[in-house]
Design a protein around this motif. Structure first.
Motif, PDB file in Angstrom:
ATOM      1  N   PRO A 243     -22.802  92.095  36.596  1.00 51.87           N
ATOM      2  CA  PRO A 243     -22.321  92.973  37.668  1.00 51.87           C
ATOM      3  C   PRO A 243     -23.371  94.040  37.985  1.00 51.87           C
ATOM      4  N   PHE A 244     -23.449  94.425  39.243  1.00 54.08           N
ATOM      5  CA  PHE A 244     -24.465  95.394  39.649  1.00 54.08           C
ATOM      6  C   PHE A 244     -23.901  96.251  40.768  1.00 54.08           C
ATOM      7  N   PHE A 245     -24.018  97.581  40.634  1.00 52.09           N
ATOM      8  CA  PHE A 245     -23.349  98.497  41.548  1.00 52.09           C
ATOM      9  C   PHE A 245     -24.294  99.621  41.981  1.00 52.09           C
ATOM     10  N   PRO A 246     -25.188  99.351  42.937  1.00 55.06           N
ATOM     11  CA  PRO A 246     -25.995 100.442  43.496  1.00 55.06           C
ATOM     12  C   PRO A 246     -25.072 101.506  44.091  1.00 55.06           C
ATOM     13  N   ARG A 247     -25.495 102.774  44.024  1.00 57.32           N
ATOM     14  CA  ARG A 247     -24.645 103.860  44.523  1.00 57.32           C
ATOM     15  C   ARG A 247     -25.418 104.766  45.481  1.00 57.32           C
ATOM     16  N   SER A 248     -24.664 105.302  46.434  1.00 52.39           N
ATOM     17  CA  SER A 248     -25.224 106.241  47.400  1.00 52.39           C
ATOM     18  C   SER A 248     -25.509 107.575  46.725  1.00 52.39           C
ATOM     19  N   LEU A 249     -26.142 108.462  47.493  1.00 48.64           N
ATOM     20  CA  LEU A 249     -26.401 109.808  46.987  1.00 48.64           C
ATOM     21  C   LEU A 249     -25.101 110.486  46.576  1.00 48.64           C
ATOM     22  N   ALA A 250     -24.072 110.365  47.404  1.00 49.40           N
ATOM     23  CA  ALA A 250     -22.784 110.987  47.069  1.00 49.40           C
ATOM     24  C   ALA A 250     -22.169 110.356  45.827  1.00 49.40           C
ATOM     25  N   GLY A 251     -22.272 109.033  45.716  1.00 47.94           N
ATOM     26  CA  GLY A 251     -21.711 108.347  44.562  1.00 47.94           C
ATOM     27  C   GLY A 251     -22.415 108.713  43.273  1.00 47.94           C
ATOM     28  N   PHE A 252     -23.729 108.832  43.336  1.00 43.86           N
ATOM     29  CA  PHE A 252     -24.473 109.219  42.137  1.00 43.86           C
ATOM     30  C   PHE A 252     -24.236 110.685  41.797  1.00 43.86           C
ATOM     31  N   SER A 253     -24.248 111.543  42.806  1.00 40.71           N
ATOM     32  CA  SER A 253     -24.057 112.981  42.556  1.00 40.71           C
ATOM     33  C   SER A 253     -22.712 113.270  41.898  1.00 40.71           C
ATOM     34  N   ARG A 254     -21.738 112.402  42.158  1.00 35.95           N
ATOM     35  CA  ARG A 254     -20.402 112.605  41.583  1.00 35.95           C
ATOM     36  C   ARG A 254     -20.428 112.626  40.068  1.00 35.95           C
ATOM     37  N   PHE A 255     -21.396 111.946  39.447  1.00 35.71           N
ATOM     38  CA  PHE A 255     -21.488 111.948  37.989  1.00 35.71           C
ATOM     39  C   PHE A 255     -21.687 113.368  37.432  1.00 35.71           C
ATOM     40  N   PHE A 256     -22.224 114.245  38.248  1.00 31.59           N
ATOM     41  CA  PHE A 256     -22.561 115.597  37.781  1.00 31.59           C
ATOM     42  C   PHE A 256     -21.498 116.629  38.159  1.00 31.59           C
ATOM     43  N   ASP A 257     -20.364 116.180  38.675  1.00 30.65           N
ATOM     44  CA  ASP A 257     -19.298 117.118  39.044  1.00 30.65           C
ATOM     45  C   ASP A 257     -18.916 117.988  37.845  1.00 30.65           C
ATOM     46  N   GLY A 258     -18.836 119.292  38.089  1.00 27.31           N
ATOM     47  CA  GLY A 258     -18.461 120.222  37.034  1.00 27.31           C
ATOM     48  C   GLY A 258     -19.603 120.668  36.151  1.00 27.31           C
ATOM     49  N   LEU A 259     -20.810 120.137  36.400  1.00 18.46           N
ATOM     50  CA  LEU A 259     -21.988 120.498  35.614  1.00 18.46           C
ATOM     51  C   LEU A 259     -22.960 121.297  36.475  1.00 18.46           C
ATOM     52  N   GLU A 260     -23.880 121.954  35.829  1.00 12.59           N
ATOM     53  CA  GLU A 260     -24.886 122.763  36.514  1.00 12.59           C
ATOM     54  C   GLU A 260     -26.178 121.966  36.632  1.00 12.59           C
ATOM     55  N   LEU A 261     -26.487 121.531  37.862  1.00 14.80           N
ATOM     56  CA  LEU A 261     -27.693 120.732  38.056  1.00 14.80           C
ATOM     57  C   LEU A 261     -28.951 121.567  37.855  1.00 14.80           C
ATOM     58  N   LEU A 262     -29.909 121.005  37.150  1.00 14.05           N
ATOM     59  CA  LEU A 262     -31.218 121.624  37.049  1.00 14.05           C
ATOM     60  C   LEU A 262     -31.992 121.315  38.326  1.00 14.05           C
TER      61      LEU A 262
END
Length: 271
Positions: free
Chosen positions: A217-236
């Protein structure tokens, strides 16, 4: 990562494994004809994959060095893959020899190379856990034998999330990442990279189709989809960005001239 079996040491050579395909792209020798066949088919339709494999390795080096220079002394690397020097523990322990590193993977061929992963500094510690990313309790339980999760940890999943689905009835990748982050102490880091369709949609879709037809299985993700992984965290800084551009060194700047790499990268801190 190909399945929930965390203990088998039998290598399945009837179907390709992402870690071994990646190994072929990096010029490694720890792969089988089935892995090389898929790697070549994908390379034929997506000329970015060799650049992407190299860019991912350099991003891991830069992100790990950043975490270690910020005071992190514990690292958990999930989806380790086949050892390629310099590996994560070598980068971290070059900054601070006392760093503790735990590698985790479910591919039996990585287990065969575990000894190579464990040659770290005398002051620090390196260990290997044979476990699947989907089995959060088992993986973290074994990691706790070496790491103190009450203290900050840098959690690294480089080029792994695109093999995991969003489906809550399946991998539930967002829920899965949430469980790992919830287990980390404040001050911990999350290091991620992920293939995206945003930058080279036609080639990435062709590559994804080859993976899927091979049983991966392979699931490329958009910018929004990838950014969601960092919800609630402080991006460097500089935030979520194509992998070449995350705190680039001269080699990365030079590599940008080779062309697009359809991979996003980011590092965030749990506050």
């Amino acid at each position: 990562m190909t399945g929930p079996d965390a203990t088998s040491t039998r290598v399945d050579t009837s179907r390709p494994h992402p870690a071994r395909v990646y190994d072929w792209w990096l010029g490694g020798k720890d792969n089988y004809p089935v892995d090389e066949e898929l790697a070549r088919r994908i390379l034929a339709v997506d000329g970015t994959v060799l650049r992407g494999a190299r860019a991912n390795r350099r991003f891991m080096h830069r992100a790990v060095r950043t975490a270690a220079e910020s005071g992190i002394r514990q690292f958990l690397d999930i989806g380790t893959g086949i050892p390629t020097e310099p590996n994560l523990h070598q980068v971290a322990q070059a900054v601070a020899p006392e760093c503790k590193v735990v590698y985790a993977d479910n591919d039996p061929i990585v287990l065969r190379h575990a000894e190579a992963l464990l040659h770290g500094s005398a002051e620090g510690r390196t260990d290997y856990v044979q476990a699947d990313v989907r089995d959060v309790d088992t993986l973290l339980g074994r990691a706790r034998e070496s790491l103190d999760l009450a203290e900050p940890v840098a959690l690294s999943l480089v080029a792994l999330t695109h093999y995991l689905s969003d489906d809550p009835a399946g991998d539930d990748v967002y829920g899965l990442l949430g469980r790992y982050v919830a287990a980390l102490a404040p001050g911990s880091y999350l290091i991620l990279s992920q293939v995206t369709p945003d930058l080279s949609p036609e080639a990435v879709e062709k590559a994804a189709n080859h993976f899927r037809r091979s049983g991966t299985p392979f699931f490329p993700r958009s910018l929004a989809g990838f950014s969601r992984f960092f919800d609630g965290l402080e991006l460097l800084g500089p935030g979520v960005i194509p992998v070449h551009g995350w705190r680039p060194e001269p080699v990365d700047v030079a590599a940008q001239a080779e062309g697009i790499v359809p991979v996003y990268a980011g590092v965030a801190r749990k506050v």
